[in-house]
Write a protein that holds these residues in place. Sequence first.
Motif, mmCIF file in Angstrom:
data_model
loop_
_atom_site.group_PDB
_atom_site.id
_atom_site.type_symbol
_atom_site.label_atom_id
_atom_site.label_comp_id
_atom_site.label_asym_id
_atom_site.label_seq_id
_atom_site.Cartn_x
_atom_site.Cartn_y
_atom_site.Cartn_z
ATOM 1 N N LEU A 151 12.120 4.074 8.106
ATOM 2 C CA LEU A 151 12.206 3.867 6.662
ATOM 3 C C LEU A 151 11.148 2.869 6.230
ATOM 4 O O LEU A 151 11.036 1.783 6.804
ATOM 5 C CB LEU A 151 13.607 3.373 6.296
ATOM 6 C CG LEU A 151 14.736 4.355 6.649
ATOM 7 C CD1 LEU A 151 16.098 3.740 6.348
ATOM 8 C CD2 LEU A 151 14.573 5.673 5.895
ATOM 9 N N GLU A 152 10.350 3.249 5.236
ATOM 10 C CA GLU A 152 9.280 2.383 4.740
ATOM 11 C C GLU A 152 9.742 1.658 3.485
ATOM 12 O O GLU A 152 10.201 2.276 2.532
ATOM 13 C CB GLU A 152 8.019 3.210 4.445
ATOM 14 C CG GLU A 152 7.459 3.876 5.678
ATOM 15 C CD GLU A 152 6.039 4.382 5.485
ATOM 16 O OE1 GLU A 152 5.491 4.248 4.371
ATOM 17 O OE2 GLU A 152 5.484 4.911 6.462
ATOM 18 N N ILE A 153 9.589 0.350 3.528
ATOM 19 C CA ILE A 153 10.077 -0.495 2.441
ATOM 20 C C ILE A 153 8.948 -1.434 2.024
ATOM 21 O O ILE A 153 8.259 -1.984 2.884
ATOM 22 C CB ILE A 153 11.283 -1.320 2.940
ATOM 23 C CG1 ILE A 153 12.439 -0.386 3.287
ATOM 24 C CG2 ILE A 153 11.723 -2.350 1.934
ATOM 25 C CD1 ILE A 153 12.998 -0.610 4.634
ATOM 26 N N ILE A 181 7.405 -2.174 7.079
ATOM 27 C CA ILE A 181 7.057 -2.832 5.826
ATOM 28 C C ILE A 181 5.764 -2.182 5.334
ATOM 29 O O ILE A 181 4.766 -2.148 6.026
ATOM 30 C CB ILE A 181 6.988 -4.365 5.989
ATOM 31 C CG1 ILE A 181 6.633 -5.031 4.681
ATOM 32 C CG2 ILE A 181 6.031 -4.805 7.066
ATOM 33 C CD1 ILE A 181 7.676 -6.028 4.292
ATOM 34 N N ASP A 182 5.857 -1.596 4.129
ATOM 35 C CA ASP A 182 4.793 -0.744 3.598
ATOM 36 C C ASP A 182 3.827 -1.546 2.726
ATOM 37 O O ASP A 182 4.214 -2.580 2.169
ATOM 38 C CB ASP A 182 5.450 0.355 2.751
ATOM 39 C CG ASP A 182 4.566 1.580 2.594
ATOM 40 O OD1 ASP A 182 3.435 1.583 3.100
ATOM 41 O OD2 ASP A 182 5.032 2.547 1.960
ATOM 42 N N ASP A 183 2.611 -1.061 2.585
ATOM 43 C CA ASP A 183 1.618 -1.670 1.691
ATOM 44 C C ASP A 183 1.485 -3.166 1.930
ATOM 45 O O ASP A 183 1.336 -3.939 0.974
ATOM 46 C CB ASP A 183 1.986 -1.453 0.216
ATOM 47 C CG ASP A 183 2.080 0.016 -0.137
ATOM 48 O OD1 ASP A 183 1.426 0.825 0.538
ATOM 49 O OD2 ASP A 183 2.795 0.350 -1.098
ATOM 50 N N PHE A 184 1.547 -3.580 3.180
ATOM 51 C CA PHE A 184 1.552 -5.016 3.440
ATOM 52 C C PHE A 184 0.282 -5.678 2.911
ATOM 53 O O PHE A 184 -0.825 -5.191 3.105
ATOM 54 C CB PHE A 184 1.693 -5.327 4.936
ATOM 55 C CG PHE A 184 1.811 -6.794 5.192
ATOM 56 C CD1 PHE A 184 3.023 -7.444 5.031
ATOM 57 C CD2 PHE A 184 0.695 -7.548 5.533
ATOM 58 C CE1 PHE A 184 3.133 -8.813 5.230
ATOM 59 C CE2 PHE A 184 0.795 -8.920 5.730
ATOM 60 C CZ PHE A 184 2.023 -9.545 5.569
ATOM 61 N N ALA A 238 -2.445 1.302 10.133
ATOM 62 C CA ALA A 238 -3.404 1.076 9.046
ATOM 63 C C ALA A 238 -3.410 2.290 8.140
ATOM 64 O O ALA A 238 -3.513 3.423 8.597
ATOM 65 C CB ALA A 238 -4.793 0.826 9.614
ATOM 66 N N GLU A 239 -3.292 2.041 6.844
ATOM 67 C CA GLU A 239 -3.281 3.116 5.846
ATOM 68 C C GLU A 239 -4.687 3.382 5.336
ATOM 69 O O GLU A 239 -5.516 2.478 5.291
ATOM 70 C CB GLU A 239 -2.505 2.679 4.604
ATOM 71 C CG GLU A 239 -1.065 2.364 4.766
ATOM 72 C CD GLU A 239 -0.443 2.035 3.409
ATOM 73 O OE1 GLU A 239 -1.137 1.471 2.532
ATOM 74 O OE2 GLU A 239 0.733 2.346 3.254
ATOM 75 N N GLY A 240 -4.905 4.580 4.892
ATOM 76 C CA GLY A 240 -6.128 4.893 4.146
ATOM 77 C C GLY A 240 -7.401 4.824 4.968
ATOM 78 O O GLY A 240 -8.449 4.411 4.461
HETATM 79 MG MG MG Z 1 1.924 2.604 2.270
#
Ligand code: MG
Length: 287
Positions: A151-153, A181-184, A238-240
């Motif tokens: 679960l991403e929070i 933990i998302d978009d850290f 790592a996103e993106g």
């Molecule tokens: Mg994200």
Amino acid sequence: QAKRAGKSCYQVFQPEMYRNALIRFQAERDLRHAIERQEFRVYYQPLISLMTGQLTGFEALVRWHHPERGLVSPGEFIDIAEETGFIVPIGFWVLREACAQFQTWQDTIAIPSNLTLSVNLSVKQFAQPNLLDWIDSILKQTNIKSQQLKLEITESVILENTASVQGIFNQLHQRKILLAIDDFGTGYSSLSYLHRFPMDTLKIDRSFVDFMTQSPVNLGIVKTIINLAHQLGMSVVAEGIETEHQARTLQEMGCEEGQGFLFSKPLPVEAATELLQQFPVLLVSRD
Ligand code: MG
Ligand code: C2E
Ligand code: MG
Ligand code: MG
């Protein structure tokens, strides 16, 4: 908006503002019926191991198939859904749909048992007293092992209501459900709170991956985040990631997994199924 512009400045009502208000009004009206009209779709973006280039899982990302506007991405409706509370039924629908799809994949394709399914949860869902019952019943119905669900929070969930959120996290952790933990880095990142929550994964926001290669200082920031996560026993995604250079740099810094257009865009279910049928899939070749 007008307030922020200051006392001496009069804000004229712009046609653009009217247009935005209209779009908003229509979106609110349409969102109300979108679930029952079955207008939502789940797309699946591959996550890959930066060490081996192999698929490690998917992140479920919602899309709105609007009858007039076509495919609408979450950037255009998630905020409105949050404010109006529609995100709660939408979010649970996404969770159920993605888990059901994952089960279908397990039944029809021999996917490895360590493949994970990541689903985003909003702050509003955390405020639901029956959150845990919902998750339990979805897991039971779809027969998915809790260790396969992540679960991403976002940080905002933690900041909103620390005491009760902590209790929920602990219960999810006890069930062996994974937490990310998302978009850290985009919120009010207080590094100090991280160790108090049983997080398994830290997802570095796309903006950091973007600016990382611009200067040694920026690179140092990302390196520090990765090291901190490891110190706290978390793995890092790592996103993106859009370039081979970014992928290599992150890999060298010990970042375990990546997600981004370099590897794949979010895929409709048919394309994700095709990808799984080629397993073990290498989304990137290393020489
Ligand atoms: Mg994200
Ligand atoms: P997120 O959870 O951080 O998801 C990653 C977003 O980054 C996705 O945007 C994905 O398409 C985009 N992305 C991935 N790789 C790249 C890349 O290499 N370059 C660029 N420019 N973008 C990349 P998307 O699908 O538009 O979703 C945006 C946000 O909407 C998500 O950010 C998430 O916060 C939210 N969202 C999406 N689905 C759900 C949902 O079911 N529930 C909730 N609560 N939020 C959702
Ligand atoms: Mg996410
Ligand atoms: Mg993001």
